[in-house]
Each structure stands twice: as structure tokens, then as C-alpha cells.
Design an enzyme around this catalytic site. Structure first.
Site, PDB file in Angstrom:
ATOM      1  N   GLY A  11       0.839  -1.204   0.000  1.00 31.28           N
ATOM      2  CA  GLY A  11       0.000   0.000   0.000  1.00 31.28           C
ATOM      3  C   GLY A  11       0.867   1.244   0.000  1.00 31.28           C
ATOM      4  O   GLY A  11       1.830   1.328   0.760  1.00 31.28           O
ATOM      5  N   ARG A  72       1.009  -5.225  -4.974  1.00 33.29           N
ATOM      6  CA  ARG A  72       1.139  -6.343  -4.036  1.00 33.29           C
ATOM      7  C   ARG A  72       1.296  -7.581  -4.909  1.00 33.29           C
ATOM      8  O   ARG A  72       0.486  -7.802  -5.806  1.00 33.29           O
ATOM      9  CB  ARG A  72      -0.112  -6.472  -3.166  1.00 33.29           C
ATOM     10  CG  ARG A  72      -0.407  -5.226  -2.313  1.00 33.29           C
ATOM     11  CD  ARG A  72      -1.531  -5.527  -1.350  1.00 33.29           C
ATOM     12  NE  ARG A  72      -2.124  -4.319  -0.771  1.00 33.29           N
ATOM     13  CZ  ARG A  72      -1.672  -3.713   0.319  1.00 33.29           C
ATOM     14  NH1 ARG A  72      -0.616  -4.185   0.946  1.00 33.29           N
ATOM     15  NH2 ARG A  72      -2.275  -2.637   0.787  1.00 33.29           N
ATOM     16  N   ASP A 103       5.246  -4.507   6.035  1.00 26.94           N
ATOM     17  CA  ASP A 103       5.869  -5.776   6.430  1.00 26.94           C
ATOM     18  C   ASP A 103       5.948  -6.803   5.295  1.00 26.94           C
ATOM     19  O   ASP A 103       6.927  -7.551   5.204  1.00 26.94           O
ATOM     20  CB  ASP A 103       5.230  -6.364   7.697  1.00 26.94           C
ATOM     21  CG  ASP A 103       3.746  -6.584   7.563  1.00 26.94           C
ATOM     22  OD1 ASP A 103       3.158  -6.125   6.556  1.00 26.94           O
ATOM     23  OD2 ASP A 103       3.167  -7.220   8.458  1.00 26.94           O
ATOM     24  N   THR A 125       4.414   2.974   5.253  1.00 25.87           N
ATOM     25  CA  THR A 125       3.024   2.522   5.405  1.00 25.87           C
ATOM     26  C   THR A 125       2.302   3.491   6.327  1.00 25.87           C
ATOM     27  O   THR A 125       2.901   4.001   7.276  1.00 25.87           O
ATOM     28  CB  THR A 125       2.934   1.090   5.999  1.00 25.87           C
ATOM     29  OG1 THR A 125       1.583   0.860   6.440  1.00 25.87           O
ATOM     30  CG2 THR A 125       3.851   0.870   7.187  1.00 25.87           C
ATOM     31  N   ASP A 127       0.105   2.613   8.329  1.00 24.26           N
ATOM     32  CA  ASP A 127      -0.376   1.870   9.509  1.00 24.26           C
ATOM     33  C   ASP A 127       0.465   2.050  10.774  1.00 24.26           C
ATOM     34  O   ASP A 127       0.008   1.724  11.862  1.00 24.26           O
ATOM     35  CB  ASP A 127      -0.456   0.374   9.180  1.00 24.26           C
ATOM     36  CG  ASP A 127      -1.540   0.077   8.156  1.00 24.26           C
ATOM     37  OD1 ASP A 127      -2.431   0.916   7.977  1.00 24.26           O
ATOM     38  OD2 ASP A 127      -1.491  -0.997   7.539  1.00 24.26           O
ATOM     39  N   ASP A 129       2.922   0.239  11.789  1.00 22.14           N
ATOM     40  CA  ASP A 129       2.938  -1.075  12.446  1.00 22.14           C
ATOM     41  C   ASP A 129       4.238  -1.845  12.209  1.00 22.14           C
ATOM     42  O   ASP A 129       4.240  -3.069  12.204  1.00 22.14           O
ATOM     43  CB  ASP A 129       1.740  -1.914  11.951  1.00 22.14           C
ATOM     44  CG  ASP A 129       1.787  -2.143  10.447  1.00 22.14           C
ATOM     45  OD1 ASP A 129       2.579  -1.489   9.755  1.00 22.14           O
ATOM     46  OD2 ASP A 129       1.024  -3.005   9.970  1.00 22.14           O
ATOM     47  N   ARG A 171      -5.987  -2.908   9.681  1.00 12.84           N
ATOM     48  CA  ARG A 171      -6.545  -4.257   9.821  1.00 12.84           C
ATOM     49  C   ARG A 171      -6.027  -4.932  11.083  1.00 12.84           C
ATOM     50  O   ARG A 171      -6.741  -5.640  11.756  1.00 12.84           O
ATOM     51  CB  ARG A 171      -6.183  -5.100   8.590  1.00 12.84           C
ATOM     52  CG  ARG A 171      -7.091  -4.805   7.422  1.00 12.84           C
ATOM     53  CD  ARG A 171      -6.841  -5.758   6.298  1.00 12.84           C
ATOM     54  NE  ARG A 171      -5.574  -5.431   5.641  1.00 12.84           N
ATOM     55  CZ  ARG A 171      -5.386  -5.461   4.339  1.00 12.84           C
ATOM     56  NH1 ARG A 171      -6.369  -5.802   3.541  1.00 12.84           N
ATOM     57  NH2 ARG A 171      -4.218  -5.167   3.814  1.00 12.84           N
ATOM     58  N   GLY A 185     -10.654  14.048  20.185  1.00 15.97           N
ATOM     59  CA  GLY A 185     -11.568  13.992  21.332  1.00 15.97           C
ATOM     60  C   GLY A 185     -12.704  12.998  21.167  1.00 15.97           C
ATOM     61  O   GLY A 185     -13.826  13.248  21.621  1.00 15.97           O
ATOM     62  N   LYS A 214     -25.189  15.298  23.625  1.00 18.63           N
ATOM     63  CA  LYS A 214     -26.091  14.618  22.698  1.00 18.63           C
ATOM     64  C   LYS A 214     -25.414  14.088  21.450  1.00 18.63           C
ATOM     65  O   LYS A 214     -26.025  13.395  20.655  1.00 18.63           O
ATOM     66  CB  LYS A 214     -27.237  15.560  22.333  1.00 18.63           C
ATOM     67  CG  LYS A 214     -28.103  15.876  23.535  1.00 18.63           C
ATOM     68  CD  LYS A 214     -29.367  16.567  23.109  1.00 18.63           C
ATOM     69  CE  LYS A 214     -30.189  16.975  24.314  1.00 18.63           C
ATOM     70  NZ  LYS A 214     -30.358  18.428  24.429  1.00 18.63           N
TER      71      LYS A 214
HETATM   72  O1  F6P Z   1      -1.254  -1.369   4.640  1.00 19.21           O
HETATM   73  C1  F6P Z   1      -1.834  -0.144   4.394  1.00 19.21           C
HETATM   74  C2  F6P Z   1      -3.324  -0.261   4.196  1.00 19.21           C
HETATM   75  O2  F6P Z   1      -3.724   1.037   3.845  1.00 19.21           O
HETATM   76  C3  F6P Z   1      -4.149  -0.799   5.357  1.00 19.21           C
HETATM   77  O3  F6P Z   1      -4.392   0.101   6.399  1.00 19.21           O
HETATM   78  C4  F6P Z   1      -5.409  -1.204   4.641  1.00 19.21           C
HETATM   79  O4  F6P Z   1      -6.114  -2.138   5.383  1.00 19.21           O
HETATM   80  C5  F6P Z   1      -4.881  -1.767   3.358  1.00 19.21           C
HETATM   81  O5  F6P Z   1      -3.646  -1.116   3.114  1.00 19.21           O
HETATM   82  C6  F6P Z   1      -5.775  -1.615   2.171  1.00 19.21           C
HETATM   83  O6  F6P Z   1      -5.152  -2.208   1.079  1.00 19.21           O
HETATM   84  P1  F6P Z   1      -5.650  -2.115  -0.423  1.00 19.21           P
HETATM   85  O7  F6P Z   1      -5.390  -0.716  -0.892  1.00 19.21           O
HETATM   86  O8  F6P Z   1      -4.814  -3.100  -1.153  1.00 19.21           O
HETATM   87  O9  F6P Z   1      -7.094  -2.431  -0.416  1.00 19.21           O
END
Ligand code: F6P
Length: 319
Positions: A11, A72, A103, A125, A127, A129, A171, A185, A214
Site C-alpha cells: 500500500g 502487491r 511488512d 506505510t 499503519d 505497524d 486491519r 476527542g 447529545k
Molecule cells: O497497509 C496499508 C493499508 O492502507 C491498510 O491500512 C489497509 O487495510 C490496506 O492497506 C488496504 O489495502 P488495499 O489498498 O490493497 O485495499
């Protein structure tokens, strides 16, 4: 070493272009020829490799996406595909490769290094992560995109006394949800690293209503469940009407923030230095403001920890 290459994979994330630029310019500054591999590992197997010069990376530092395109590739998981990729690189006499991605991309870089071709991983990325780095390239920009979207949604939530569920990317990692939820917030933040009971969400909403509040914002990471499912369950089981907003790929685009541009430039330049030091199989990162490199296999075996203190704080401030 005279020739190196760079690719982006998985991504895309804002700041990838700034990282490409840094690899190319630092490489040329150091006397190397630098090549761009187009369309990630898929392009590498097909020999989509072109020499880049200083001008090729001009006017890109502020642009989202990646000028090298990304993909990918399932195919690249096979040993024979990895040997083919190395063959393509060697045809151009390229001796080192910088891989910018998440990763999955690191796994590819580790495999090529294992097979004798030195690769360096750069964390690209949204994410956040990847272990071994406090921040990944693109996270800060994505965070700001999400925050500005939530701010806008909050305006209309307030006007109509509504509860909104905002689904964000992640994810397996809740960093985008956690940081954006804290920064905007949000009343509830739901992340895949925690088990969330729907009762707790409802209790929180009700407590808010009791003290005259509310409108509410629930930030939900996509890895927990879909906003549609949560909305259905709140409506059916608790008669709580909500509106939903799924932010989707808007989070991956846009001009990178200053932080991401600087991070990408520092990490990209360091990747070239590490290759020139004759070291492959390293993952570059930033820890406590310092640029570091770690064994890529070790990084892949670790789970990037959730910042516990930030999670606790988000809970304390959203009572
Ligand atoms: O890994 C980055 C990411 O943006 C994730 O947060 C997301 O779940 C995923 O890629 C979406 O991937 P794609 O663009 O292949 O649907």
C-alpha cells in the site's frame, strides 16, 4: 558498489516520493548510479528497471503516491520469482536494493538478502505497524487527514445531536484509530489490539447523554469490525441510531506532512549509507529521534507494540 536500485511496494503512503528522492540524490551524491524499479516486486520480476537522475526526482517531495508505482505480488512469494528478480537486477549490474513499504515488502527484501542480494527496508506505510521505528513514513500525514475529516464530521454531529461511527484503516494495527481518536476527542476508540464489549460502548454513550451530551464520535479501526455492522447492532440491540463514515483510501493520499518529508529524507539517505557500508538485510528506522538500523529478520519477528500510555490516556480523557 557502483549501482543501486529503489522500489516501492504494498500500500502506498504519503512520503514515499520523498524517500525515493532521498535515495536517488544521496546515491548520486555518493558517486553511485541509481535505478528505479517500477511497480514493486511484480515490476522487478518483469525487468521494469530504469536509470534515475537528479531531475527524475525533481518536484516530487511534496507529492503523495509514488512515482515508481506500487503493487502487491503473491507471485513474488515463490523462490523462483525471487531468483528471477535477482537475475533482473544483476543484468543491470545493480548490487543493492532499497525497498520502501510495509511488512510484506520487508519479507520480500529479507528473502532477496537471504538469497545473496543485499536489500535495505524503509518503513513506508500509513499503519505505523513496523517494529524498530517509532514512526513509519506516511503515518503522520494519514493521521492529519483523519483528524481533519473527524473535525468536519464533528461539526455536523453537534448540529444534529448525532452519534457517528468513523471507520479508519488498520486491519491489525490500531495506531491510526488511537492517535486520531485521541487528537479529535473521540468518545470511544475501538482498535484490534483490544477486546471491546458493545455494552461498554453503550454505557459510555449513555453516560454522556445523562450529562447532557447529545453527540458522540466513535473511531473504529477496520480490523475490529465494519462500521455498518457496529451501526446495525447499536440500532437493533440498543435502539441507538447512528450515522457512519468510512474514510477509506482518502487516508492514503495527499501531500506528505513536514514530519513525513523529513523522516523519509533521513531514512532514505541512511539506507544508501548502510548499503555503502556493505551491509544488507537491515531495516532503517527512527527511535527516540535517532536514525537506527536493525536486522530485518528480527524486525519481522517482532510485533510493533501498541503505545500503552497513549491508549490509557485516551481512556482517561474520554470519560
Ligand atoms: O497497509 C496499508 C493499508 O492502507 C491498510 O491500512 C489497509 O487495510 C490496506 O492497506 C488496504 O489495502 P488495499 O489498498 O490493497 O485495499
Amino acid at each position: 558498489m557502483k549501482k543501486i536500485a529503489v522500489l516501492t511496494s504494498g500500500g502506498d503512503s504519503p512520503g514515499m516520493n520523498a524517500a525515493i528522492r532521498a535515495v536517488v540524490r544521496k546515491g548520486i551524491y555518493s558517486g553511485l548510479e541509481v535505478y528505479g524499479v517500477y511497480q514493486g516486486y511484480a515490476g522487478l520480476m518483469n525487468g521494469k528497471i530504469k536509470r534515475l537522475d537528479l531531475g527524475s526526482v525533481g518536484d516530487i517531495i511534496h507529492r503523495g503516491g509514488t512515482i515508481l508505482y506500487s503493487a502487491r505480488s503473491e507471485e513474488f512469494k515463490k523462490d523462483e520469482s525471487q531468483y528471477l528478480a535477482i537475475e533482473q537486477l544483476r543484468k543491470h549490474e545493480i548490487e543493492g536494493l532499497v525497498v520502501i513499504g510495509g511488512d510484506g515488502s520487508y519479507r520480500g527484501a529479507a528473502k532477496l538478502t537471504e538469497k545473496g542480494f543485499p536489500c535495505i527496508g524503509l518503513p513506508g506505510t500509513i499503519d505505523n505497524d513496523i517494529a524498530g521505528t517509532d514512526y513509519t513514513i506516511g503515518f503522520d500525514t494519514a493521521l492529519n487527514t483523519v483528524i481533519s475529516s473527524i473535525d468536519k464530521i464533528r461539526d455536523t454531529a453537534t448540529s444534529h445531536d448525532r452519534t457517528f461511527i468513523i471507520e479508519v484503516m488498520g486491519r491489525h494495527a490500531g495506531d491510526i484509530a488511537l492517535f486520531s481518536g485521541l487528537a479529535s476527542g473521540a468518545e470511544s476508540i475501538l482498535i484490534p489490539e483490544r477486546n471491546h464489549e458493545i455494552n461498554e460502548i453503550v454505557q459510555k454513550l449513555q453516560k454522556g447523554i445523562e450529562r447532557g451530551k447529545k453527540h458522540s464520535i466513535i473511531v473504529l479501526a477496520e480490523g475490529v469490525c465494519s462500521a455498518h455492522d457496529l451501526a446495525k447492532s447499536l440500532e437493533k440491540d440498543y435502539q441507538i441510531e447512528t450515522r457512519i463514515s468510512v474514510l477509506g483510501h482518502i487516508q492514503r493520499g495527499g501531500s506528505p506532512s513536514g514530519f513525513d518529508r523529513v523522516l523519509a529524507s533521513r531514512l532514505g539517505a541512511r539506507a544508501v549509507e548502510v548499503l555503502l557500508e556493505g551491509r544488507g538485510g537491515r531495516a532503517i528506522g527512527m527511535q527516540k529521534q535517532k536514525i537506527v538500523d536493525n536486522d530485518i529478520m528480527e524486525i519481522l519477528s517482532q510485533k510493533d507494540p501498541l503505545p500503552e500510555g497513549v491508549y490509557t490516556l485516551s481512556q482517561q480523557l474520554s470519560i
